[in-house]
Design a protein around this motif. Sequence first.
Motif, PDB file in Angstrom:
ATOM      1  N   LEU A 209       0.808  -1.220   0.000  1.00 16.31           N
ATOM      2  CA  LEU A 209       0.000   0.000   0.000  1.00 16.31           C
ATOM      3  C   LEU A 209       0.841   1.270   0.000  1.00 16.31           C
ATOM      4  N   ASN A 210       1.943   1.254   0.761  1.00 18.49           N
ATOM      5  CA  ASN A 210       2.683   2.504   0.938  1.00 18.49           C
ATOM      6  C   ASN A 210       4.076   2.202   1.464  1.00 18.49           C
ATOM      7  N   THR A 211       4.978   3.168   1.268  1.00 19.99           N
ATOM      8  CA  THR A 211       6.300   3.111   1.893  1.00 19.99           C
ATOM      9  C   THR A 211       6.589   4.452   2.549  1.00 19.99           C
ATOM     10  N   GLU A 212       7.360   4.389   3.634  1.00 18.98           N
ATOM     11  CA  GLU A 212       7.886   5.579   4.291  1.00 18.98           C
ATOM     12  C   GLU A 212       9.385   5.379   4.465  1.00 18.98           C
ATOM     13  N   VAL A 213      10.169   6.418   4.210  1.00 19.00           N
ATOM     14  CA  VAL A 213      11.626   6.303   4.227  1.00 19.00           C
ATOM     15  C   VAL A 213      12.212   7.299   5.214  1.00 19.00           C
ATOM     16  N   GLY A 214      13.073   6.813   6.110  1.00 17.33           N
ATOM     17  CA  GLY A 214      13.744   7.668   7.072  1.00 17.33           C
ATOM     18  C   GLY A 214      15.253   7.542   6.947  1.00 17.33           C
ATOM     19  N   HIS A 215      15.956   8.645   7.106  1.00 18.36           N
ATOM     20  CA  HIS A 215      17.419   8.680   7.004  1.00 18.36           C
ATOM     21  C   HIS A 215      18.031   8.625   8.399  1.00 18.36           C
ATOM     22  N   LEU A 216      18.788   7.574   8.695  1.00 21.99           N
ATOM     23  CA  LEU A 216      19.459   7.397   9.975  1.00 21.99           C
ATOM     24  C   LEU A 216      20.927   7.759   9.788  1.00 21.99           C
ATOM     25  N   GLU A 217      21.462   8.626  10.633  1.00 24.57           N
ATOM     26  CA  GLU A 217      22.842   9.084  10.499  1.00 24.57           C
ATOM     27  C   GLU A 217      23.588   8.945  11.825  1.00 24.57           C
ATOM     28  N   ASP A 218      24.923   8.705  11.708  1.00 27.09           N
ATOM     29  CA  ASP A 218      25.815   8.670  12.872  1.00 27.09           C
ATOM     30  C   ASP A 218      25.299   7.707  13.943  1.00 27.09           C
ATOM     31  N   PHE A 219      25.165   6.431  13.565  1.00 29.69           N
ATOM     32  CA  PHE A 219      24.624   5.411  14.458  1.00 29.69           C
ATOM     33  C   PHE A 219      25.786   4.621  15.065  1.00 29.69           C
ATOM     34  N   PRO A 220      26.077   4.788  16.359  1.00 31.29           N
ATOM     35  CA  PRO A 220      27.242   4.138  16.970  1.00 31.29           C
ATOM     36  C   PRO A 220      27.136   2.614  16.982  1.00 31.29           C
ATOM     37  N   ALA A 221      28.290   1.958  17.035  1.00 31.76           N
ATOM     38  CA  ALA A 221      28.357   0.495  17.079  1.00 31.76           C
ATOM     39  C   ALA A 221      27.675  -0.038  18.331  1.00 31.76           C
ATOM     40  N   GLY A 222      26.872  -1.101  18.142  1.00 33.21           N
ATOM     41  CA  GLY A 222      26.258  -1.795  19.260  1.00 33.21           C
ATOM     42  C   GLY A 222      25.151  -1.054  19.970  1.00 33.21           C
ATOM     43  N   GLU A 223      24.737   0.081  19.453  1.00 31.10           N
ATOM     44  CA  GLU A 223      23.760   0.912  20.161  1.00 31.10           C
ATOM     45  C   GLU A 223      22.354   0.717  19.605  1.00 31.10           C
ATOM     46  N   THR A 224      21.389   0.766  20.513  1.00 30.24           N
ATOM     47  CA  THR A 224      19.968   0.736  20.138  1.00 30.24           C
ATOM     48  C   THR A 224      19.366   2.096  20.418  1.00 30.24           C
ATOM     49  N   LYS A 225      18.659   2.619  19.420  1.00 31.09           N
ATOM     50  CA  LYS A 225      17.974   3.899  19.597  1.00 31.09           C
ATOM     51  C   LYS A 225      16.528   3.762  19.145  1.00 31.09           C
ATOM     52  N   SER A 226      15.643   4.410  19.901  1.00 31.65           N
ATOM     53  CA  SER A 226      14.220   4.349  19.603  1.00 31.65           C
ATOM     54  C   SER A 226      13.669   5.754  19.371  1.00 31.65           C
ATOM     55  N   GLY A 227      12.439   5.786  18.887  1.00 34.27           N
ATOM     56  CA  GLY A 227      11.773   7.062  18.682  1.00 34.27           C
ATOM     57  C   GLY A 227      11.766   7.550  17.257  1.00 34.27           C
ATOM     58  N   TYR A 228      12.027   6.671  16.292  1.00 34.21           N
ATOM     59  CA  TYR A 228      11.984   7.061  14.886  1.00 34.21           C
ATOM     60  C   TYR A 228      10.539   6.974  14.379  1.00 34.21           C
ATOM     61  N   PRO A 229       9.920   8.088  13.993  1.00 37.90           N
ATOM     62  CA  PRO A 229       8.521   8.049  13.545  1.00 37.90           C
ATOM     63  C   PRO A 229       8.397   7.848  12.031  1.00 37.90           C
ATOM     64  N   PHE A 230       7.421   7.039  11.639  1.00 40.55           N
ATOM     65  CA  PHE A 230       7.059   6.829  10.243  1.00 40.55           C
ATOM     66  C   PHE A 230       5.550   7.035  10.140  1.00 40.55           C
ATOM     67  N   ASP A 231       5.114   8.103   9.484  1.00 44.24           N
ATOM     68  CA  ASP A 231       3.702   8.483   9.430  1.00 44.24           C
ATOM     69  C   ASP A 231       3.115   8.272   8.048  1.00 44.24           C
ATOM     70  N   TRP A 232       1.907   7.737   8.008  1.00 50.62           N
ATOM     71  CA  TRP A 232       1.147   7.659   6.761  1.00 50.62           C
ATOM     72  C   TRP A 232      -0.221   8.263   7.008  1.00 50.62           C
ATOM     73  N   LYS A 233      -0.460   9.421   6.421  1.00 53.18           N
ATOM     74  CA  LYS A 233      -1.732  10.114   6.560  1.00 53.18           C
ATOM     75  C   LYS A 233      -2.617   9.768   5.368  1.00 53.18           C
ATOM     76  N   ASP A 234      -3.450   8.779   5.532  1.00 55.34           N
ATOM     77  CA  ASP A 234      -4.296   8.298   4.445  1.00 55.34           C
ATOM     78  C   ASP A 234      -5.468   7.528   5.029  1.00 55.34           C
ATOM     79  N   ARG A 235      -6.610   7.616   4.382  1.00 53.50           N
ATOM     80  CA  ARG A 235      -7.809   6.948   4.896  1.00 53.50           C
ATOM     81  C   ARG A 235      -7.700   5.424   4.819  1.00 53.50           C
ATOM     82  N   ARG A 236      -6.748   4.911   4.027  1.00 53.53           N
ATOM     83  CA  ARG A 236      -6.569   3.459   3.914  1.00 53.53           C
ATOM     84  C   ARG A 236      -5.672   2.885   5.002  1.00 53.53           C
TER      85      ARG A 236
END
Length: 257
Positions: A209-236
Amino acid sequence: MQRRDLLLGGGVALSATIAGCSSDGTDSSDGESGNGNSSDDGAGSDWERTELLTEGSDLGLRGSGRLTKEQEDIGWEIEDAYVDAYVDNEGSGPSGTATVRCTWYDESGGTIGTDTTEIATIAAGETWKARVYHHGTDPGAVEGFDLEVVDETPAEPVNLDVGGMTVANVDRYFDETGVRYTAGFTNERDGPIESVYAVLKLYEDEFLLNTEVGHLEDFPAGETKSGYPFDWKDRRADAVNDREFLFADGVPSAEEA
């Protein structure tokens, strides 16, 4: 399709840079299983060799599309018009960005506008269930349409299977405007990842139905990060019942290559 720079870190357009938060890696899955083609689990892979290149695609329309005109809840005026179409990738590999362009006609055959919709990538053997909305001021005037599929795969192939990045957690939120996925990612490599693109693919059963693309930069080794939003504004959005993440080394669009 939207694209965002998530700097810790989407159609192709940039929106605000958003900082993520460190996470303990707790899985907060939304319950969707992924469609089996996902690069969600990169652990144990040969990260320097894994490749899923945007080449060999063969896109085509299935049928001629279907026009829908919707009336207001109260009254007889047409408040919306759109065309649904199915785009098949019958090639040997995934596409880059694909666009459906719809030209609208009135009852006399005159052109009254053109609108488009985009998707970041369509896998080999996959079908995109595309919808093009009429964005003019008089949807009631629409009486006909023509569709064209444009494959904007860049000349230099993009790798959609960059190893070393995995999905740590995903939350999903619905409201009357659409759906938001908030994801956490882990860099499983021994070294930092300077730049990678997370491609979220959303499905209704077997149809993309859809794709959303986010650019992740400067991600350190072995690290987990949260809070990346991917939004689809559509009635479907409430029809979405499956998803997968891909990790790419670039934007799969000829315009961005």
